[in-house]
Design a protein around this motif. Sequence first.
Motif, PDB file in Angstrom:
ATOM      1  N   VAL A   1       0.825  -1.215   0.000  1.00 62.32           N
ATOM      2  CA  VAL A   1       0.000   0.000   0.000  1.00 62.32           C
ATOM      3  C   VAL A   1       0.860   1.267   0.000  1.00 62.32           C
ATOM      4  N   PRO A   2       1.861   1.418   0.888  1.00 64.95           N
ATOM      5  CA  PRO A   2       2.691   2.628   0.801  1.00 64.95           C
ATOM      6  C   PRO A   2       3.464   2.721  -0.518  1.00 64.95           C
ATOM      7  N   ALA A   3       3.906   1.577  -1.036  1.00 65.82           N
ATOM      8  CA  ALA A   3       4.632   1.609  -2.311  1.00 65.82           C
ATOM      9  C   ALA A   3       3.716   2.051  -3.446  1.00 65.82           C
ATOM     10  N   LEU A   4       2.489   1.555  -3.465  1.00 67.78           N
ATOM     11  CA  LEU A   4       1.543   1.977  -4.501  1.00 67.78           C
ATOM     12  C   LEU A   4       1.144   3.447  -4.343  1.00 67.78           C
ATOM     13  N   LEU A   5       0.955   3.887  -3.106  1.00 69.66           N
ATOM     14  CA  LEU A   5       0.628   5.298  -2.880  1.00 69.66           C
ATOM     15  C   LEU A   5       1.784   6.207  -3.300  1.00 69.66           C
ATOM     16  N   GLY A   6       3.023   5.771  -3.025  1.00 71.33           N
ATOM     17  CA  GLY A   6       4.182   6.537  -3.472  1.00 71.33           C
ATOM     18  C   GLY A   6       4.244   6.608  -4.986  1.00 71.33           C
ATOM     19  N   SER A   7       3.961   5.485  -5.639  1.00 75.10           N
ATOM     20  CA  SER A   7       3.925   5.473  -7.103  1.00 75.10           C
ATOM     21  C   SER A   7       2.821   6.375  -7.622  1.00 75.10           C
ATOM     22  N   LEU A   8       1.678   6.368  -6.937  1.00 78.08           N
ATOM     23  CA  LEU A   8       0.567   7.228  -7.340  1.00 78.08           C
ATOM     24  C   LEU A   8       0.937   8.703  -7.210  1.00 78.08           C
ATOM     25  N   CYS A   9       1.699   9.043  -6.170  1.00 85.78           N
ATOM     26  CA  CYS A   9       2.168  10.432  -6.020  1.00 85.78           C
ATOM     27  C   CYS A   9       2.985  10.861  -7.231  1.00 85.78           C
ATOM     28  N   PHE A  10       3.892   9.995  -7.658  1.00 80.42           N
ATOM     29  CA  PHE A  10       4.722  10.330  -8.810  1.00 80.42           C
ATOM     30  C   PHE A  10       3.900  10.381 -10.099  1.00 80.42           C
ATOM     31  N   LEU A  11       2.933   9.487 -10.244  1.00 84.58           N
ATOM     32  CA  LEU A  11       2.090   9.489 -11.441  1.00 84.58           C
ATOM     33  C   LEU A  11       1.257  10.761 -11.521  1.00 84.58           C
ATOM     34  N   VAL A  12       0.620  11.123 -10.414  1.00 82.13           N
ATOM     35  CA  VAL A  12      -0.194  12.345 -10.389  1.00 82.13           C
ATOM     36  C   VAL A  12       0.679  13.570 -10.654  1.00 82.13           C
ATOM     37  N   ALA A  13       1.868  13.590 -10.084  1.00 86.46           N
ATOM     38  CA  ALA A  13       2.771  14.723 -10.318  1.00 86.46           C
ATOM     39  C   ALA A  13       3.195  14.785 -11.785  1.00 86.46           C
ATOM     40  N   ALA A  14       3.467  13.629 -12.393  1.00 85.54           N
ATOM     41  CA  ALA A  14       3.874  13.617 -13.803  1.00 85.54           C
ATOM     42  C   ALA A  14       2.755  14.133 -14.697  1.00 85.54           C
ATOM     43  N   VAL A  15       1.530  13.703 -14.441  1.00 87.70           N
ATOM     44  CA  VAL A  15       0.393  14.183 -15.242  1.00 87.70           C
ATOM     45  C   VAL A  15       0.187  15.676 -15.003  1.00 87.70           C
ATOM     46  N   SER A  16       0.264  16.098 -13.758  1.00 82.59           N
ATOM     47  CA  SER A  16       0.086  17.521 -13.433  1.00 82.59           C
ATOM     48  C   SER A  16       1.187  18.375 -14.047  1.00 82.59           C
ATOM     49  N   MET A  17       2.417  17.877 -14.010  1.00 80.93           N
ATOM     50  CA  MET A  17       3.522  18.631 -14.608  1.00 80.93           C
ATOM     51  C   MET A  17       3.329  18.776 -16.105  1.00 80.93           C
ATOM     52  N   ASN A  18       2.774  17.772 -16.721  1.00 78.86           N
ATOM     53  CA  ASN A  18       2.526  17.837 -18.163  1.00 78.86           C
ATOM     54  C   ASN A  18       1.470  18.887 -18.494  1.00 78.86           C
ATOM     55  N   ARG A  19       0.558  19.110 -17.575  1.00 80.36           N
ATOM     56  CA  ARG A  19      -0.511  20.084 -17.805  1.00 80.36           C
ATOM     57  C   ARG A  19      -0.139  21.499 -17.365  1.00 80.36           C
ATOM     58  N   ALA A  20       0.894  21.640 -16.558  1.00 81.75           N
ATOM     59  CA  ALA A  20       1.293  22.966 -16.064  1.00 81.75           C
ATOM     60  C   ALA A  20       1.809  23.820 -17.211  1.00 81.75           C
ATOM     61  N   ARG A  21       1.627  25.113 -17.072  1.00 84.79           N
ATOM     62  CA  ARG A  21       1.969  26.003 -18.175  1.00 84.79           C
ATOM     63  C   ARG A  21       3.277  26.769 -17.990  1.00 84.79           C
ATOM     64  N   ASP A  22       3.870  26.703 -16.810  1.00 88.13           N
ATOM     65  CA  ASP A  22       5.163  27.373 -16.641  1.00 88.13           C
ATOM     66  C   ASP A  22       6.094  26.529 -15.781  1.00 88.13           C
ATOM     67  N   ALA A  23       7.376  26.866 -15.863  1.00 90.62           N
ATOM     68  CA  ALA A  23       8.412  26.060 -15.217  1.00 90.62           C
ATOM     69  C   ALA A  23       8.294  26.074 -13.694  1.00 90.62           C
ATOM     70  N   LEU A  24       7.949  27.188 -13.120  1.00 88.50           N
ATOM     71  CA  LEU A  24       7.866  27.274 -11.662  1.00 88.50           C
ATOM     72  C   LEU A  24       6.747  26.397 -11.111  1.00 88.50           C
ATOM     73  N   THR A  25       5.644  26.321 -11.808  1.00 89.14           N
ATOM     74  CA  THR A  25       4.552  25.451 -11.386  1.00 89.14           C
ATOM     75  C   THR A  25       4.959  23.989 -11.494  1.00 89.14           C
ATOM     76  N   ARG A  26       5.680  23.645 -12.544  1.00 87.90           N
ATOM     77  CA  ARG A  26       6.146  22.264 -12.708  1.00 87.90           C
ATOM     78  C   ARG A  26       7.077  21.856 -11.569  1.00 87.90           C
ATOM     79  N   ILE A  27       7.975  22.743 -11.206  1.00 86.74           N
ATOM     80  CA  ILE A  27       8.911  22.438 -10.127  1.00 86.74           C
ATOM     81  C   ILE A  27       8.168  22.287  -8.807  1.00 86.74           C
ATOM     82  N   ASN A  28       7.163  23.121  -8.586  1.00 83.29           N
ATOM     83  CA  ASN A  28       6.374  23.027  -7.365  1.00 83.29           C
ATOM     84  C   ASN A  28       5.677  21.674  -7.271  1.00 83.29           C
TER      85      ASN A  28
END
Length: 116
Positions: free
Chosen positions: A13-40
Motif C-alpha cells: 500500500v505505501p509503495a503503490l501510494l508513493g507510485s501514485l504520487c509520482f504518477l499524479v505529479a507527472a500528469v500535473s507537470m505535463n498540464r502545467a503552463r510554466d516552469a515554476l509550477t512544474r517544479i512546485n
Amino acid sequence: MGDSVISDLLIGVPALLGSLCFLVAAVSMNRARDALTRINMLSVATGLGMMLFIVAAYVDDLTGGFRWSGLIMALVAFGATVVVTSVASITLARAAYRADPRLDPRTAYDDLSGVE
C-alpha cells in the motif's frame, strides 16, 4: 488473514501510494503552463512519494525481524529525503526563475520580483 498477507499489504500500500504520487505529479507537470509550477508539483511528489517508499522498504526490512540498524537507516533516510528534496526544489526553482521564464498569466503574484 495470514501474516504474509498483512505484511504484503503493509509493504504494497505505501509503495503503490508513493507510485501514485509520482504518477499524479507527472500528469500535473505535463498540464502545467510554466516552469515554476512544474517544479512546485515535482517537489511534492518527491517529498511525499519518497517517504512512502521508505516506509514500504522499512516494513519489508521488518519482515526479517526488528533491528536497530534498520530503524536508524529509515530515520536517516527520512531526514535526508526532507533535506535533499527541499534543497533540490529550491535550487531548481531559483535556476528556473533566473532564466526569466514566461510565467502563466494565471500567476497572480510574483513574490521574488515584488510585482503584482
